[in-house]
Design a protein around this motif. Structure first.
Motif, PDB file in Angstrom:
ATOM      1  N   GLY A  63     -16.159  16.416  68.914  1.00 19.23           N
ATOM      2  CA  GLY A  63     -14.823  16.888  69.212  1.00 19.23           C
ATOM      3  C   GLY A  63     -13.879  16.515  68.087  1.00 19.23           C
ATOM      4  O   GLY A  63     -14.285  15.894  67.090  1.00 19.23           O
ATOM      5  N   THR A  64     -12.631  16.869  68.237  1.00 22.57           N
ATOM      6  CA  THR A  64     -11.646  16.630  67.173  1.00 22.57           C
ATOM      7  C   THR A  64     -11.089  15.219  67.178  1.00 22.57           C
ATOM      8  O   THR A  64     -10.357  14.846  66.280  1.00 22.57           O
ATOM      9  N   GLY A  65     -11.433  14.451  68.206  1.00 21.18           N
ATOM     10  CA  GLY A  65     -11.042  13.050  68.227  1.00 21.18           C
ATOM     11  C   GLY A  65      -9.757  12.780  68.997  1.00 21.18           C
ATOM     12  O   GLY A  65      -8.871  13.629  69.078  1.00 21.18           O
ATOM     13  N   THR A  66      -9.676  11.575  69.566  1.00 19.27           N
ATOM     14  CA  THR A  66      -8.462  11.077  70.221  1.00 19.27           C
ATOM     15  C   THR A  66      -8.130   9.732  69.607  1.00 19.27           C
ATOM     16  O   THR A  66      -8.965   8.826  69.631  1.00 19.27           O
ATOM     17  N   ARG A  67      -6.945   9.639  69.078  1.00 20.64           N
ATOM     18  CA  ARG A  67      -6.513   8.355  68.516  1.00 20.64           C
ATOM     19  C   ARG A  67      -5.877   7.516  69.612  1.00 20.64           C
ATOM     20  O   ARG A  67      -4.917   7.943  70.254  1.00 20.64           O
ATOM     21  N   LEU A  68      -6.442   6.345  69.844  1.00 18.58           N
ATOM     22  CA  LEU A  68      -5.918   5.426  70.858  1.00 18.58           C
ATOM     23  C   LEU A  68      -5.064   4.360  70.185  1.00 18.58           C
ATOM     24  O   LEU A  68      -5.529   3.653  69.292  1.00 18.58           O
ATOM     25  N   THR A  69      -3.834   4.260  70.633  1.00 17.12           N
ATOM     26  CA  THR A  69      -2.915   3.207  70.192  1.00 17.12           C
ATOM     27  C   THR A  69      -2.701   2.246  71.352  1.00 17.12           C
ATOM     28  O   THR A  69      -2.461   2.676  72.481  1.00 17.12           O
ATOM     29  N   VAL A  93     -17.457  20.566  72.591  1.00 16.97           N
ATOM     30  CA  VAL A  93     -16.649  19.664  73.394  1.00 16.97           C
ATOM     31  C   VAL A  93     -15.188  19.842  73.006  1.00 16.97           C
ATOM     32  O   VAL A  93     -14.877  20.153  71.851  1.00 16.97           O
ATOM     33  N   THR A  94     -14.320  19.638  73.985  1.00 17.70           N
ATOM     34  CA  THR A  94     -12.885  19.714  73.774  1.00 17.70           C
ATOM     35  C   THR A  94     -12.257  18.408  74.217  1.00 17.70           C
ATOM     36  O   THR A  94     -12.394  18.017  75.383  1.00 17.70           O
ATOM     37  N   GLN A  95     -11.612  17.736  73.302  1.00 23.49           N
ATOM     38  CA  GLN A  95     -10.886  16.522  73.647  1.00 23.49           C
ATOM     39  C   GLN A  95      -9.438  16.926  73.896  1.00 23.49           C
ATOM     40  O   GLN A  95      -8.790  17.497  73.030  1.00 23.49           O
ATOM     41  N   GLN A 104     -10.065  15.917  61.779  1.00 23.85           N
ATOM     42  CA  GLN A 104     -11.129  16.666  62.435  1.00 23.85           C
ATOM     43  C   GLN A 104     -12.311  15.766  62.740  1.00 23.85           C
ATOM     44  O   GLN A 104     -12.432  14.667  62.198  1.00 23.85           O
ATOM     45  N   GLY A 105     -13.190  16.256  63.598  1.00 22.71           N
ATOM     46  CA  GLY A 105     -14.428  15.538  63.850  1.00 22.71           C
ATOM     47  C   GLY A 105     -15.442  15.823  62.761  1.00 22.71           C
ATOM     48  O   GLY A 105     -15.348  16.822  62.054  1.00 22.71           O
ATOM     49  N   PRO A 106     -16.413  14.950  62.612  1.00 26.87           N
ATOM     50  CA  PRO A 106     -17.445  15.167  61.587  1.00 26.87           C
ATOM     51  C   PRO A 106     -18.215  16.462  61.838  1.00 26.87           C
ATOM     52  O   PRO A 106     -18.462  16.833  62.997  1.00 26.87           O
ATOM     53  N   LYS A 107     -18.603  17.120  60.756  1.00 26.23           N
ATOM     54  CA  LYS A 107     -19.366  18.353  60.829  1.00 26.23           C
ATOM     55  C   LYS A 107     -20.642  18.183  60.005  1.00 26.23           C
ATOM     56  O   LYS A 107     -20.600  17.714  58.875  1.00 26.23           O
TER      57      LYS A 107
END
Lengths: 116, 113
Positions: free
Chosen positions: B104-110, B4-6, A41-44
């Motif tokens: 946002g919840t993040g995007t992992r880039l490989t 935000v939505t990733q 998850q993102g930081p909260k």
């Protein structure tokens, strides 16, 4: 310029035990934040301080979490008693500007808590 | 409320090929938007920020992002991926009032050699 310092980097405890995390912001930064980042998850935001006063603690579970920033410099985040769902990385950040028109937030490397 | 939505939780690219990390935002006013990067066991680092000036924002390490109000998007791009770009990327919007950031919840880039 020294960055945001946090300790400890890693902590493993059993549920119902207590734990404390320490943060020293960048010198001169008036605003300090504690964020919780659960895996995936993102930081909260948990709590935001302006000098030694609380600006926002609406997301802080006050029955078990507490934080203070005495003297408006370093800060301590405490969890007592810990639950399994508190396993996370606790990030401290600081900002130069006052609340409302903030600039960049500078983050520490985080304190990773595992609750067994 | 701001959010935000990733759109992608994981993106994989070959070294030397373009990078596109997608982000849509929701805000009732003109937002301030950011991209942060997080390398393993490291703190979050600001890549770039948009604060209602130029819609094309250039950041560090060759990254840039374009603010498109009509599409409510703030996608992050880089012409050529490098191995050192492998990390987690967060799209962030600033809330009203206090200087609070919503991640946002993040995007992992490989990056594949």
């Amino acid at each position: 310029e020294a960055g945001v310092a946090q300790s400890p980097r890693y902590k493993i405890i059993e549920k119902r035990q207590s734990v404390a995390f320490w943060c020293n912001p960048i010198s001169g930064h008036a605003t300090l934040y504690w964020y919780q980042q659960i895996l995936g998850q993102g930081p909260k935001l948990l709590i935001q301080f302006q000098n030694n006063g609380v600006v926002d603690d609406s997301q802080l579970p006050k029955d078990r979490f507490s934080a203070e920033r005495l003297k408006g410099v370093d800060s301590t985040l405490k969890i007592q008693p810990a639950k399994l769902e508190d396993s996370a990385v606790y990030l401290c950040a600081s900002s130069l500007y006052v609340a409302g028109d903030g600039g960049e937030l500078f983050f520490g490397e985080g304190s990773r808590l595992t609750v067994l | 409320a701001q959010s935000v939505t990733q759109l992608d939780s994981h993106v994989s690219v070959s070294e030397g090929t373009p990078v596109l990390l997608r982000c849509n935002y929701s805000s009732s006013y003109s937002p301030s938007l950011f991209w942060y990067v997080q390398h393993p066991n490291k703190g979050l680092q600001l890549l770039l920020k948009y604060t209602s000036a130029a819609t094309l924002v250039k950041g560090i390490n060759g990254f840039e992002a374009e603010f498109k109000k009509s599409e409510t998007s703030f996608h992050l791009t880089k012409p050529s991926a490098h191995m050192s770009d492998a990390a987690e990327y967060f799209c962030v919007v600033r809330g009203t009032g206090a200087n609070n950031l919503f991640f946002g919840t993040g995007t992992r880039l490989t990056v594949i050699p």
